[in-house]
Design a protein around this motif. Structure first.
Motif, PDB file in Angstrom:
ATOM      1  N   SER A 101       0.843  -1.192   0.000  1.00 29.82           N
ATOM      2  CA  SER A 101       0.000   0.000   0.000  1.00 29.82           C
ATOM      3  C   SER A 101       0.876   1.237   0.000  1.00 29.82           C
ATOM      4  O   SER A 101       1.829   1.335   0.786  1.00 29.82           O
ATOM      5  CB  SER A 101      -0.934   0.038   1.212  1.00 29.82           C
ATOM      6  OG  SER A 101      -1.647   1.263   1.237  1.00 29.82           O
ATOM      7  N   TRP A 111     -11.562   3.646  -2.050  1.00 29.80           N
ATOM      8  CA  TRP A 111     -12.583   3.783  -1.004  1.00 29.80           C
ATOM      9  C   TRP A 111     -13.844   3.012  -1.389  1.00 29.80           C
ATOM     10  O   TRP A 111     -14.414   2.278  -0.562  1.00 29.80           O
ATOM     11  CB  TRP A 111     -12.911   5.262  -0.802  1.00 29.80           C
ATOM     12  CG  TRP A 111     -14.044   5.496   0.159  1.00 29.80           C
ATOM     13  CD1 TRP A 111     -14.000   5.517   1.516  1.00 29.80           C
ATOM     14  CD2 TRP A 111     -15.424   5.728  -0.200  1.00 29.80           C
ATOM     15  NE1 TRP A 111     -15.254   5.753   2.037  1.00 29.80           N
ATOM     16  CE2 TRP A 111     -16.147   5.893   1.006  1.00 29.80           C
ATOM     17  CE3 TRP A 111     -16.095   5.834  -1.409  1.00 29.80           C
ATOM     18  CZ2 TRP A 111     -17.511   6.131   1.028  1.00 29.80           C
ATOM     19  CZ3 TRP A 111     -17.461   6.072  -1.392  1.00 29.80           C
ATOM     20  CH2 TRP A 111     -18.155   6.218  -0.191  1.00 29.80           C
ATOM     21  N   ARG A 138     -13.228  -0.742  -0.960  1.00 28.15           N
ATOM     22  CA  ARG A 138     -13.203  -1.138   0.456  1.00 28.15           C
ATOM     23  C   ARG A 138     -14.606  -1.207   1.035  1.00 28.15           C
ATOM     24  O   ARG A 138     -14.933  -2.143   1.781  1.00 28.15           O
ATOM     25  CB  ARG A 138     -12.366  -0.144   1.268  1.00 28.15           C
ATOM     26  CG  ARG A 138     -10.879  -0.233   1.031  1.00 28.15           C
ATOM     27  CD  ARG A 138     -10.124   0.700   1.961  1.00 28.15           C
ATOM     28  NE  ARG A 138     -10.175   0.257   3.353  1.00 28.15           N
ATOM     29  CZ  ARG A 138      -9.689   0.939   4.379  1.00 28.15           C
ATOM     30  NH1 ARG A 138      -9.143   2.128   4.172  1.00 28.15           N
ATOM     31  NH2 ARG A 138      -9.751   0.462   5.586  1.00 28.15           N
ATOM     32  N   ARG A 198     -15.788  -4.715   2.072  1.00 28.46           N
ATOM     33  CA  ARG A 198     -15.629  -4.702   3.526  1.00 28.46           C
ATOM     34  C   ARG A 198     -14.306  -5.334   3.951  1.00 28.46           C
ATOM     35  O   ARG A 198     -14.248  -6.130   4.898  1.00 28.46           O
ATOM     36  CB  ARG A 198     -16.797  -5.410   4.205  1.00 28.46           C
ATOM     37  CG  ARG A 198     -18.148  -4.779   3.908  1.00 28.46           C
ATOM     38  CD  ARG A 198     -19.270  -5.517   4.581  1.00 28.46           C
ATOM     39  NE  ARG A 198     -20.569  -4.947   4.261  1.00 28.46           N
ATOM     40  CZ  ARG A 198     -21.732  -5.411   4.710  1.00 28.46           C
ATOM     41  NH1 ARG A 198     -21.740  -6.467   5.516  1.00 28.46           N
ATOM     42  NH2 ARG A 198     -22.862  -4.843   4.359  1.00 28.46           N
ATOM     43  N   HIS A 199     -13.244  -5.016   3.231  1.00 26.29           N
ATOM     44  CA  HIS A 199     -11.932  -5.508   3.627  1.00 26.29           C
ATOM     45  C   HIS A 199     -11.056  -4.342   4.062  1.00 26.29           C
ATOM     46  O   HIS A 199     -11.415  -3.177   3.923  1.00 26.29           O
ATOM     47  CB  HIS A 199     -11.279  -6.340   2.514  1.00 26.29           C
ATOM     48  CG  HIS A 199     -11.001  -5.601   1.231  1.00 26.29           C
ATOM     49  ND1 HIS A 199     -10.316  -4.417   1.172  1.00 26.29           N
ATOM     50  CD2 HIS A 199     -11.312  -5.909  -0.063  1.00 26.29           C
ATOM     51  CE1 HIS A 199     -10.200  -4.023  -0.075  1.00 26.29           C
ATOM     52  NE2 HIS A 199     -10.808  -4.907  -0.852  1.00 26.29           N
ATOM     53  N   ARG A 200      -9.885  -4.651   4.580  1.00 27.83           N
ATOM     54  CA  ARG A 200      -9.011  -3.660   5.208  1.00 27.83           C
ATOM     55  C   ARG A 200      -7.995  -3.062   4.254  1.00 27.83           C
ATOM     56  O   ARG A 200      -7.225  -2.193   4.652  1.00 27.83           O
ATOM     57  CB  ARG A 200      -8.264  -4.313   6.374  1.00 27.83           C
ATOM     58  CG  ARG A 200      -7.403  -5.506   5.961  1.00 27.83           C
ATOM     59  CD  ARG A 200      -6.844  -6.232   7.180  1.00 27.83           C
ATOM     60  NE  ARG A 200      -6.158  -7.467   6.834  1.00 27.83           N
ATOM     61  CZ  ARG A 200      -4.885  -7.562   6.528  1.00 27.83           C
ATOM     62  NH1 ARG A 200      -4.141  -6.454   6.507  1.00 27.83           N
ATOM     63  NH2 ARG A 200      -4.333  -8.711   6.240  1.00 27.83           N
ATOM     64  N   TYR A 201      -8.004  -3.501   3.009  1.00 22.95           N
ATOM     65  CA  TYR A 201      -6.949  -3.112   2.083  1.00 22.95           C
ATOM     66  C   TYR A 201      -7.319  -1.837   1.340  1.00 22.95           C
ATOM     67  O   TYR A 201      -8.410  -1.741   0.778  1.00 22.95           O
ATOM     68  CB  TYR A 201      -6.693  -4.261   1.098  1.00 22.95           C
ATOM     69  CG  TYR A 201      -5.527  -4.055   0.171  1.00 22.95           C
ATOM     70  CD1 TYR A 201      -4.353  -3.444   0.611  1.00 22.95           C
ATOM     71  CD2 TYR A 201      -5.583  -4.486  -1.139  1.00 22.95           C
ATOM     72  CE1 TYR A 201      -3.282  -3.270  -0.233  1.00 22.95           C
ATOM     73  CE2 TYR A 201      -4.509  -4.328  -1.996  1.00 22.95           C
ATOM     74  CZ  TYR A 201      -3.364  -3.713  -1.538  1.00 22.95           C
ATOM     75  OH  TYR A 201      -2.302  -3.532  -2.380  1.00 22.95           O
ATOM     76  N   ASN A 202      -6.391  -0.847   1.289  1.00 19.35           N
ATOM     77  CA  ASN A 202      -6.744   0.463   0.733  1.00 19.35           C
ATOM     78  C   ASN A 202      -5.989   0.817  -0.547  1.00 19.35           C
ATOM     79  O   ASN A 202      -5.973   1.969  -0.954  1.00 19.35           O
ATOM     80  CB  ASN A 202      -6.518   1.556   1.787  1.00 19.35           C
ATOM     81  CG  ASN A 202      -5.035   1.833   2.040  1.00 19.35           C
ATOM     82  OD1 ASN A 202      -4.171   1.051   1.666  1.00 19.35           O
ATOM     83  ND2 ASN A 202      -4.762   2.948   2.699  1.00 19.35           N
TER      84      ASN A 202
END
Length: 254
Positions: free
Chosen positions: A119, A143, A146, A150-154
């Protein structure tokens, strides 16, 4: 673990030589078994000749002339057809990715993770000369992804990632022909149950050549592939996820 580096290149004679040499230097310094496969995507300059000259002195480097129609995604898919390693990393030919991050990816995969994702937008990351409009569009697109998954990766849209060979087999068939492949691959890997770790990475804007990504042409293609994978995640009831035995094997490796 042998690491294959697949590097799509179209008219990158000004940067591909230095990019390949930087990758080779970093991997050899760390004693990593490797190959570099530069996929020449119909270049009309000396891209292929530059890589072939390096390969003449280093047999671990080779130029593969894409056996598909032109297109960034098709060039990567051509490389995925011919790579020989236990894992593969996608690296840009314009010297925007840091070879030191490639070494860190390799360590993550050796630690047992299925995928190594970077990232450019977390603490510790470094970004140099990112065009403001492109940055705004990038952050909005990531955005949206995500929120949808619903995952944490941006930084899903970044091409620079690494995968174990079994991940590449699991995410087939690949559909994208263009830059939307950069989101199809990681999203399918996540949706289909593969493990991943995210680390901060560095990115530097190209200093030679012409960017190949045409933002106004890619919006609908990105949206199509994102929604396609989202429908799989929502409606398939896990039919395409890796088996529980495979998940247990991955857990044992970590």
């Amino acid at each position: 673990m042998k690491l294959s580096v697949v590097m799509p290149a179209q008219n990158e004679e000004g940067s591909v030589g230095a990019t390949v040499e930087g990758v080779v230097a970093a991997l050899e310094r760390e004693g990593i078994d490797y190959e570099v496969v530069v996929v020449d995507d119909g270049s009309e300059d000396a891209t292929g000749a530059t890589v072939e000259a390096i390969g003449a002195a280093n047999p671990r480097v080779r130029c593969h002339h894409s056996h598909y129609e032109r297109g960034f995604g098709m060039a990567i898919r051509a490389g995925l057809d011919v790579f020989e390693g236990d894992a593969v990393a996608i690296v840009m030919a314009d010297a925007s990715d840091d070879p030191e991050d490639l070494v860190r990816y390799h360590r993550l995969l050796e630690d047992g993770w299925d995928c190594a994702f970077g990232s450019r937008f977390v603490p510790g990351a470094q970004v140099h000369d990112y065009p403001r409009l492109k940055l705004t569009i990038n952050r909005l697109a990531n955005w949206f992804i995500r929120i949808l998954f619903r995952h944490r990766y941006n930084d899903t849209t970044n091409a620079f990632k690494a995968y174990r060979r079994e991940v590449i087999e699991t995410i087939q068939p690949l559909l994208s022909k263009h830059f939307n492949l950069t989101v199809e691959m990681p999203l399918k890997a996540i949706v289909r149950g593969h493990s991943y770790e995210v680390i901060p990475t560095s990115w530097t804007n190209r200093t030679s050549g012409v960017p190949k990504l045409a933002m106004k042409e890619m919006g609908s293609r990105y949206l199509f592939i994102v929604l396609y994978v989202w429908l799989e995640a929502t409606l398939s009831r896990g039919d395409y996820r890796v088996s529980e035995s495979s998940q247990a094997g991955r857990t044992a490796r970590k």
